[in-house]
Scaffold this active site. Structure first.
Site, PDB file in Angstrom:
ATOM      1  N   GLU A   4      40.846  48.432  45.884  1.00 35.74           N
ATOM      2  CA  GLU A   4      42.063  48.469  46.721  1.00 35.74           C
ATOM      3  C   GLU A   4      41.546  47.700  47.796  1.00 35.74           C
ATOM      4  OE1 GLU A   4      44.911  50.174  46.907  1.00 35.74           O
ATOM      5  OE2 GLU A   4      44.764  51.306  44.991  1.00 35.74           O
ATOM      6  N   ILE A  51      49.458  35.565  54.699  1.00 36.48           N
ATOM      7  CA  ILE A  51      49.912  34.183  54.614  1.00 36.48           C
ATOM      8  C   ILE A  51      51.284  34.463  53.421  1.00 36.48           C
ATOM      9  CG2 ILE A  51      49.734  31.971  53.197  1.00 36.48           C
ATOM     10  CD1 ILE A  51      47.000  31.712  54.531  1.00 36.48           C
ATOM     11  N   ARG A 109      39.965  33.986  61.043  1.00 37.62           N
ATOM     12  CA  ARG A 109      39.546  34.069  59.667  1.00 37.62           C
ATOM     13  C   ARG A 109      39.159  32.592  59.051  1.00 37.62           C
ATOM     14  NH1 ARG A 109      39.880  38.379  61.300  1.00 37.62           N
ATOM     15  NH2 ARG A 109      40.868  40.213  60.644  1.00 37.62           N
ATOM     16  N   TYR A 158      38.534  50.043  54.493  1.00 39.60           N
ATOM     17  CA  TYR A 158      38.562  49.300  53.251  1.00 39.60           C
ATOM     18  C   TYR A 158      36.784  48.598  53.301  1.00 39.60           C
ATOM     19  CZ  TYR A 158      38.435  44.461  51.199  1.00 39.60           C
ATOM     20  OH  TYR A 158      38.111  43.493  50.478  1.00 39.60           O
ATOM     21  N   ASP A 171      41.463  52.635  34.365  1.00 46.28           N
ATOM     22  CA  ASP A 171      40.905  52.727  35.572  1.00 46.28           C
ATOM     23  C   ASP A 171      39.503  52.707  35.618  1.00 46.28           C
ATOM     24  OD1 ASP A 171      39.959  54.234  38.143  1.00 46.28           O
ATOM     25  OD2 ASP A 171      41.164  55.726  37.932  1.00 46.28           O
ATOM     26  N   PHE A 200      36.180  42.916  40.019  1.00 41.12           N
ATOM     27  CA  PHE A 200      37.292  42.462  41.092  1.00 41.12           C
ATOM     28  C   PHE A 200      38.169  43.570  41.679  1.00 41.12           C
ATOM     29  CE2 PHE A 200      36.820  38.221  38.970  1.00 41.12           C
ATOM     30  CZ  PHE A 200      36.763  37.480  40.127  1.00 41.12           C
ATOM     31  N   THR A 206      33.265  41.276  49.930  1.00 41.03           N
ATOM     32  CA  THR A 206      33.996  40.696  51.094  1.00 41.03           C
ATOM     33  C   THR A 206      32.852  40.216  52.209  1.00 41.03           C
ATOM     34  OG1 THR A 206      35.722  41.124  52.911  1.00 41.03           O
ATOM     35  CG2 THR A 206      34.573  42.881  51.616  1.00 41.03           C
ATOM     36  N   ASP A 207      33.430  39.316  53.007  1.00 38.15           N
ATOM     37  CA  ASP A 207      32.446  39.037  54.187  1.00 38.15           C
ATOM     38  C   ASP A 207      32.770  40.162  55.390  1.00 38.15           C
ATOM     39  OD1 ASP A 207      35.289  38.556  55.059  1.00 38.15           O
ATOM     40  OD2 ASP A 207      34.542  36.548  55.830  1.00 38.15           O
ATOM     41  N   LYS A 218      55.435  37.740  61.538  1.00 34.13           N
ATOM     42  CA  LYS A 218      54.528  38.844  62.522  1.00 34.13           C
ATOM     43  C   LYS A 218      53.467  38.443  62.648  1.00 34.13           C
ATOM     44  CE  LYS A 218      58.638  40.924  61.775  1.00 34.13           C
ATOM     45  NZ  LYS A 218      59.783  40.211  62.412  1.00 34.13           N
ATOM     46  N   PHE A 230      45.392  39.510  42.490  1.00 38.23           N
ATOM     47  CA  PHE A 230      45.402  38.090  42.911  1.00 38.23           C
ATOM     48  C   PHE A 230      44.182  37.250  42.479  1.00 38.23           C
ATOM     49  CE2 PHE A 230      44.117  35.809  47.145  1.00 38.23           C
ATOM     50  CZ  PHE A 230      44.495  34.714  46.565  1.00 38.23           C
TER      51      PHE A 230
HETATM   52  P1  NAD Z   1      44.439  42.859  44.850  1.00 39.47           P
HETATM   53  O1  NAD Z   1      44.848  43.692  45.546  1.00 39.47           O
HETATM   54  O2  NAD Z   1      45.313  41.599  44.770  1.00 39.47           O
HETATM   55  O3  NAD Z   1      44.133  43.150  43.333  1.00 39.47           O
HETATM   56  C1  NAD Z   1      43.340  44.432  42.841  1.00 39.47           C
HETATM   57  C2  NAD Z   1      43.437  44.358  41.464  1.00 39.47           C
HETATM   58  O4  NAD Z   1      42.626  45.704  40.990  1.00 39.47           O
HETATM   59  C3  NAD Z   1      44.718  44.839  41.152  1.00 39.47           C
HETATM   60  O5  NAD Z   1      45.153  44.369  39.785  1.00 39.47           O
HETATM   61  C4  NAD Z   1      44.957  46.315  40.789  1.00 39.47           C
HETATM   62  O6  NAD Z   1      45.883  46.832  39.927  1.00 39.47           O
HETATM   63  C5  NAD Z   1      43.667  46.834  40.476  1.00 39.47           C
HETATM   64  N1  NAD Z   1      43.123  48.014  40.493  1.00 39.47           N
HETATM   65  C6  NAD Z   1      43.214  48.582  41.549  1.00 39.47           C
HETATM   66  N2  NAD Z   1      42.432  49.862  41.228  1.00 39.47           N
HETATM   67  C7  NAD Z   1      41.924  49.866  40.212  1.00 39.47           C
HETATM   68  C8  NAD Z   1      41.456  50.775  39.477  1.00 39.47           C
HETATM   69  N3  NAD Z   1      40.910  52.198  40.000  1.00 39.47           N
HETATM   70  N4  NAD Z   1      41.173  50.759  38.149  1.00 39.47           N
HETATM   71  C9  NAD Z   1      41.227  49.178  37.647  1.00 39.47           C
HETATM   72  N5  NAD Z   1      42.001  48.259  38.131  1.00 39.47           N
HETATM   73  C10 NAD Z   1      42.174  48.778  39.595  1.00 39.47           C
HETATM   74  O7  NAD Z   1      43.005  42.314  45.348  1.00 39.47           O
HETATM   75  P2  NAD Z   1      42.492  41.001  45.439  1.00 39.47           P
HETATM   76  O8  NAD Z   1      42.672  40.117  46.700  1.00 39.47           O
HETATM   77  O9  NAD Z   1      42.523  40.020  44.189  1.00 39.47           O
HETATM   78  O10 NAD Z   1      40.814  41.124  45.623  1.00 39.47           O
HETATM   79  C11 NAD Z   1      39.983  41.290  44.458  1.00 39.47           C
HETATM   80  C12 NAD Z   1      38.613  41.507  45.016  1.00 39.47           C
HETATM   81  O11 NAD Z   1      38.232  40.623  45.629  1.00 39.47           O
HETATM   82  C13 NAD Z   1      38.220  42.787  45.677  1.00 39.47           C
HETATM   83  O12 NAD Z   1      37.358  43.419  45.285  1.00 39.47           O
HETATM   84  C14 NAD Z   1      38.302  42.565  46.936  1.00 39.47           C
HETATM   85  O13 NAD Z   1      37.455  43.292  47.768  1.00 39.47           O
HETATM   86  C15 NAD Z   1      37.479  41.043  46.986  1.00 39.47           C
HETATM   87  N6  NAD Z   1      37.933  40.216  47.920  1.00 39.47           N
HETATM   88  C16 NAD Z   1      39.178  39.842  48.371  1.00 39.47           C
HETATM   89  C17 NAD Z   1      39.392  38.664  49.453  1.00 39.47           C
HETATM   90  C18 NAD Z   1      40.789  38.367  49.751  1.00 39.47           C
HETATM   91  O14 NAD Z   1      40.915  37.581  50.529  1.00 39.47           O
HETATM   92  N7  NAD Z   1      41.605  38.756  48.921  1.00 39.47           N
HETATM   93  C19 NAD Z   1      38.250  38.183  50.035  1.00 39.47           C
HETATM   94  C20 NAD Z   1      36.779  38.554  49.649  1.00 39.47           C
HETATM   95  C21 NAD Z   1      36.752  39.439  48.590  1.00 39.47           C
HETATM   96  O1  TDX Z   2      51.566  40.402  59.008  1.00 42.19           O
HETATM   97  C1  TDX Z   2      50.587  40.244  59.548  1.00 42.19           C
HETATM   98  N1  TDX Z   2      50.175  39.652  60.717  1.00 42.19           N
HETATM   99  C2  TDX Z   2      49.075  39.363  61.018  1.00 42.19           C
HETATM  100  O2  TDX Z   2      48.847  38.864  62.088  1.00 42.19           O
HETATM  101  C3  TDX Z   2      49.487  40.662  58.390  1.00 42.19           C
HETATM  102  C4  TDX Z   2      49.570  41.187  57.091  1.00 42.19           C
HETATM  103  C5  TDX Z   2      48.002  40.352  58.951  1.00 42.19           C
HETATM  104  N2  TDX Z   2      47.861  39.854  60.234  1.00 42.19           N
HETATM  105  C6  TDX Z   2      46.292  39.402  60.517  1.00 42.19           C
HETATM  106  C7  TDX Z   2      45.569  40.276  60.270  1.00 42.19           C
HETATM  107  C8  TDX Z   2      44.264  39.685  60.098  1.00 42.19           C
HETATM  108  O3  TDX Z   2      43.668  38.934  61.187  1.00 42.19           O
HETATM  109  O4  TDX Z   2      45.977  38.175  59.681  1.00 42.19           O
HETATM  110  C9  TDX Z   2      44.808  38.173  59.183  1.00 42.19           C
HETATM  111  C10 TDX Z   2      44.773  38.366  57.922  1.00 42.19           C
HETATM  112  O5  TDX Z   2      45.285  39.683  57.385  1.00 42.19           O
HETATM  113  P1  TDX Z   2      45.003  40.146  55.799  1.00 42.19           P
HETATM  114  O6  TDX Z   2      45.846  39.153  55.169  1.00 42.19           O
HETATM  115  O7  TDX Z   2      45.539  41.667  55.830  1.00 42.19           O
HETATM  116  O8  TDX Z   2      43.520  40.158  55.423  1.00 42.19           O
HETATM  117  P2  TDX Z   2      42.357  40.687  56.259  1.00 42.19           P
HETATM  118  O9  TDX Z   2      42.424  41.963  56.922  1.00 42.19           O
HETATM  119  O10 TDX Z   2      41.559  39.571  56.696  1.00 42.19           O
HETATM  120  O11 TDX Z   2      41.378  40.925  54.870  1.00 42.19           O
HETATM  121  C11 TDX Z   2      41.340  39.851  53.813  1.00 42.19           C
HETATM  122  O12 TDX Z   2      40.424  39.021  53.567  1.00 42.19           O
HETATM  123  C12 TDX Z   2      39.099  39.653  53.182  1.00 42.19           C
HETATM  124  C13 TDX Z   2      41.701  40.825  52.392  1.00 42.19           C
HETATM  125  O13 TDX Z   2      42.960  41.292  52.578  1.00 42.19           O
HETATM  126  C14 TDX Z   2      40.479  41.406  51.895  1.00 42.19           C
HETATM  127  O14 TDX Z   2      40.895  41.911  50.732  1.00 42.19           O
HETATM  128  C15 TDX Z   2      39.223  40.608  52.083  1.00 42.19           C
HETATM  129  O15 TDX Z   2      38.169  41.349  51.526  1.00 42.19           O
END
Ligand code: NAD
Ligand code: TDX
Length: 331
Positions: free
Chosen positions: A80, A188, A211, A147, A57, A77, A120-121, A202, A11
């Site tokens: 998991e 979302i 959040r 995580y 990897d 980035f 991440t925070d 849900k 993402f």
């Molecule tokens: P995501 O799960 O959508 O994407 C992760 C990507 O990493 C995928 O393309 C997956 O194929 C790849 N990947 C997983 N394991 C791997 C491996 N061993 N080697 C190479 N590639 C691998 O995650 P995201 O939401 O895009 O998050 C990206 C980064 O940002 C993460 O480090 C996450 O901790 C951080 N982050 C995410 C959020 C959020 O809200 N999504 C917020 C703060 C920080």
């Molecule tokens: O179906 C749902 N219903 C619900 O109430 C899901 C999937 C989540 N939730 C709640 C859990 C959390 O309070 O919504 C909030 C957001 O959930 P997630 O999208 O799973 O995010 P969160 O656990 O907050 O973590 C996210 O933000 C920080 C990212 O997935 C992480 O990668 C990032 O580090």
């Protein structure tokens, strides 16, 4: 500059690659991604002819080493990233988030390359709902889930490699992102695609958890600033003052999608569910002059709903398997 972007088919990584190609066209980009269930090469289709893609990897030194040697910098980035998965099956989180970051650190140390580590925070644990405090770079680490504990471990490795080996690394800790190309397992996109499918959203527990939402483009603009202008060894918190409770997010989505605002279900809570996150991004704003472009969460959500409506072919293949996984958790 030649950068390696790990996790560039995920993402935030894919949106980062789009951002760099669009805003910084002189940059050479190599994506390294293992294409796990969370990675999708199609997310890079719009820029496919402008980048190099390597399937591999981050925890495999033989793959990582030559890529790092050939580049100037790595933006890391790959991870998991889903809390619910980490509760069901923690091992891949240890392997990718901890061993993967270690492997990259050893490669940037060997070749003297710049690293930006995306974190991440959630490493700071959570805050009470009525606490005026926000996370700052001085907040003590206190992660709750497999995580977040593996992300905290990866941050600690980066700090140690900076101090002990002089590795030129920065870290950013960002709050919850939303926007296009987010996997339908996340809050979302799950609710938007549920509503498109005629399924009620849900909400975990009572929906009171808060959040601090930021649009993925604002996150990525900040990552670029830190990569190019940040102080080596420093930690930057990224957030856009976007605190909203989950119930309000769902009510807003339902309203934007033409449904009654109470047409959701409360389901069982996530074990260890963090109550509230909130970011103080003063350093990023003051030192690097960053400000978010998406100042209205409602407008950003509306644009995200439009994207999921227009891109069903992108998310549809993941939807059934994702909901089947949730069904086994009773959520
Ligand atoms: P995501 O799960 O959508 O994407 C992760 C990507 O990493 C995928 O393309 C997956 O194929 C790849 N990947 C997983 N394991 C791997 C491996 N061993 N080697 C190479 N590639 C691998 O995650 P995201 O939401 O895009 O998050 C990206 C980064 O940002 C993460 O480090 C996450 O901790 C951080 N982050 C995410 C959020 C959020 O809200 N999504 C917020 C703060 C920080
Ligand atoms: O179906 C749902 N219903 C619900 O109430 C899901 C999937 C989540 N939730 C709640 C859990 C959390 O309070 O919504 C909030 C957001 O959930 P997630 O999208 O799973 O995010 P969160 O656990 O907050 O973590 C996210 O933000 C920080 C990212 O997935 C992480 O990668 C990032 O580090």
């Amino acid at each position: 500059m030649h950068i390696v972007v790990t996790g560039g088919a995920g993402f935030i990584g894919a949106n980062f690659v789009h951002h760099v190609v669009r805003e910084h066209p002189g940059t050479q980009v190599t994506v390294l991604d293992a294409l796990t269930y969370a990675g999708d090469r199609r997310s890079l289709d719009p820029v496919a002819d402008k980048i190099t893609f390597v399937t591999g990897d981050v925890a495999d030194a033989a793959t990582v080493d030559p890529l790092v040697a050939a580049a100037d910098a790595v933006v890391h980035f790959a991870a998991e990233s889903h809390n619910d998965n980490s509760l069901a099956q923690p091992w891949p989180f240890v392997q990718t988030n901890v061993v993967g970051t270690y492997t990259l650190l050893e490669a940037v140390r060997k070749h003297g390359r710049r690293l930006h580590h995306v974190s991440t925070d959630e490493v700071y644990g959570d805050l009470e709902l009525d606490d005026p405090a926000k996370f700052t770079p001085e907040t003590a680490y206190n992660p709750s889930s497999p995580y977040s504990s593996t992300k905290a471990a990866s941050d600690m490795l980066v700090r140690a490699w900076v101090r002990s080996f002089g590795v030129a690394a920065t870290i950013s800790n960002c709050s919850n992102n939303y926007g296009p190309y987010q996997h339908v397992e996340k809050f979302i996109p799950r609710q938007v695609t549920n509503v498109i499918d005629g399924v009620r959203p849900k909400l975990y527990g009572t929906g009171a958890n808060v959040r601090d939402w930021i649009h993925v483009d604002d996150h990525n603009a900040a990552v670029w600033q830190v990569l190019t202008r940040g102080q080596v060894g420093q930690t930057y918190l990224i957030g856009a003052d976007g605190e909203v409770d989950n119930k309000t997010v769902v009510e807003t989505l339902l309203e934007l999608m033409g449904q009654p605002s109470d047409a959701y279900d409360l389901v069982s809570d996530r074990p260890g569910h963090d109550l509230r996150y909130a970011i103080d991004a003063t350093r990023l704003r003051d030192e690097l002059g960053w400000t978010p472009k998406y100042t209205s969460f409602r407008d950003g959500l509306a644009a995200t709903v439009d994207w999921y409506r227009a891109n069903e072919a992108w998310w549809r293949p993941q939807k059934n398997a994702t909901e089947a996984k949730y069904a086994t958790l009773g959520r």
